[in-house]
Write a protein that holds these residues in place. Structure first.
Motif, PDB file in Angstrom:
ATOM      1  N   THR A 172      44.641 -33.142 -65.305  1.00  0.00           N
ATOM      2  CA  THR A 172      45.268 -32.873 -64.006  1.00  0.00           C
ATOM      3  C   THR A 172      46.048 -31.566 -64.030  1.00  0.00           C
ATOM      4  O   THR A 172      46.292 -30.974 -62.981  1.00  0.00           O
ATOM      5  CB  THR A 172      46.200 -34.020 -63.552  1.00  0.00           C
ATOM      6  N   HIS A 173      46.443 -31.104 -65.209  1.00  0.00           N
ATOM      7  CA  HIS A 173      47.135 -29.814 -65.337  1.00  0.00           C
ATOM      8  C   HIS A 173      46.165 -28.637 -65.279  1.00  0.00           C
ATOM      9  O   HIS A 173      46.585 -27.511 -65.035  1.00  0.00           O
ATOM     10  CB  HIS A 173      47.891 -29.731 -66.671  1.00  0.00           C
TER      11      HIS A 173
ATOM     12  N   ASP B 112      46.177 -32.924 -70.549  1.00  0.00           N
ATOM     13  CA  ASP B 112      45.890 -33.760 -69.381  1.00  0.00           C
ATOM     14  C   ASP B 112      45.104 -32.919 -68.375  1.00  0.00           C
ATOM     15  O   ASP B 112      45.555 -31.846 -67.959  1.00  0.00           O
ATOM     16  CB  ASP B 112      47.214 -34.233 -68.796  1.00  0.00           C
TER      17      ASP B 112
END
Length: 162
Positions: free
Chosen positions: A18-19, A16
């Protein structure tokens, strides 16, 4: 949702986005003596000691090949937010992204205790892609060991890889 796409040997995986804090080229790392084989080492990133794991070695037992497309991905661990630490993850062929609907991922049908970080799969034109869950990469014991060992190793050699 946006994902960073990479490979482990011939299989495709995603994290992901966003990580992901930053994607770096392969760097020289300070070795952490007596650490498990899948621990690649540590380095100093903007004054912070960052432990690095080799995801290929963790998954297969063989280390990530030293190629131009092998990257050191800095991820927010265990998740983005105020309590997150940076964790380096060596991955192969991290040169692409994938946009996919989270609901399109399906359970893999395999539940491996040692591979709890392996999440659901997505059927794409290029074959199956598996979601690597960053928050599940380390056990509690490994997390404590790695972050403390990285800090201690770099404190002993402050000139190392600043």
């Amino acid at each position: 949702m946006l994902f960073l796409r990479f490979a482990i040997a011939t299989d495709h995986y995603v994290i992901d986005a966003t990580h992901v804090a930053e994607v770096l080229p392969w760097l020289a790392l300070k070795r952490l003596p007596a650490a498990p084989a899948w621990v690649a080492g540590a380095f100093s990133y903007r004054g912070e000691a960052v432990p690095v794991i080799d995801l290929t070695r963790l998954a297969t037992g063989a280390g990530a090949p030293e190629r131009r497309s092998t990257r050191l991905v800095l991820v927010h661990y265990p998740a983005p937010g105020p309590g997150a630490r940076l964790l380096g993850v060596l991955v192969e062929r991290a040169t692409d992204t994938l946009r996919a609907d989270v609901s399109a991922f399906q359970a893999s049908g395999v539940d491996l205790p040692e591979g709890r970080y392996l999440g659901p799969v997505l059927d794409t034109d290029d074959g199956l892609v598996q979601w690597v869950r960053v928050d599940q990469l380390l056990t509690d014991e490994a997390r404590a060991l790695l972050f403390d060992a990285a800090r201690d190793a770099l404190a002993e050699a402050p000139e190392a890889l600043s």
